[in-house]
Design a protein around this motif. Sequence first.
Motif: not given
Length: 235
Positions: A96-99, A167-178, A217-219, A225-230
């Motif tokens: 959720r935090e990464m998203v 920063m975005m490149r690193s974050l995309r790599e970490r979240t792409a599998a999700l 991103v949220y879509s 089916e990832l957890p997303v906050g308010d």
Amino acid sequence: MSARLSASPEPEQDVVSLGASHSPLFALVTDKLRERILNGQYAPGERLVENRLSAELGVSRIPVREALRALASEGLVLIEPRRGASVARLSPDIVREMVEVRATLEGLNAKLAAQRRDPELVAELQQVLREGMDAAAQGRADELLALNTRFHEVLGTIAANSVLQDMMRSLRERTAALFGPANAVRARQNWDEHAQILQAVIAGDADLAALLAARHVYSAAKAAELPVGDTAQSA
């Protein structure tokens, strides 16, 4: 580092080329393993056994070990004492935090792109968009991951903020599998959303570009089916 013949009786065509390539073997192995993780071929929690991977890829264990360490630094692989390497499995809170962070930074990236748009780079991004929409329409899933990465890379270049780009490149790599498995299903929607973001960038509407990028991103997160906050409700 020297390559050896694959122990697999029927090696994959793209894997066979790794040992024969003149590119750095470590980089090739890293790219291949990253690709397999991101497209869901290796599931979260699945063990990545060096001997088996070296046989599949037709290389020695050394570049495989180095590749696993590199992927661990990207957050895609977990290396544990006495258990070895496995595909990283993230807790719901971390996901959720990464998203949330990715949505915020993607919004800033699009906002800056709309403010600093360069005609030549915008034309390049339009070409990437055409290729991506065509690949999505034709169901060429093998091309979509690279085109999606290219779209965001060019958008980041337009934004002209190297710190944010890193920063975005690193974050995309970490979240792409999700996002990977869901992205294959919603490929056309992904590229429709890319088109809307690009239209806002071209129009110079920074606030709209930021909103659309965050929503994108949220879509994708909801589809996976990832957890997303308010926060997702207001994006």
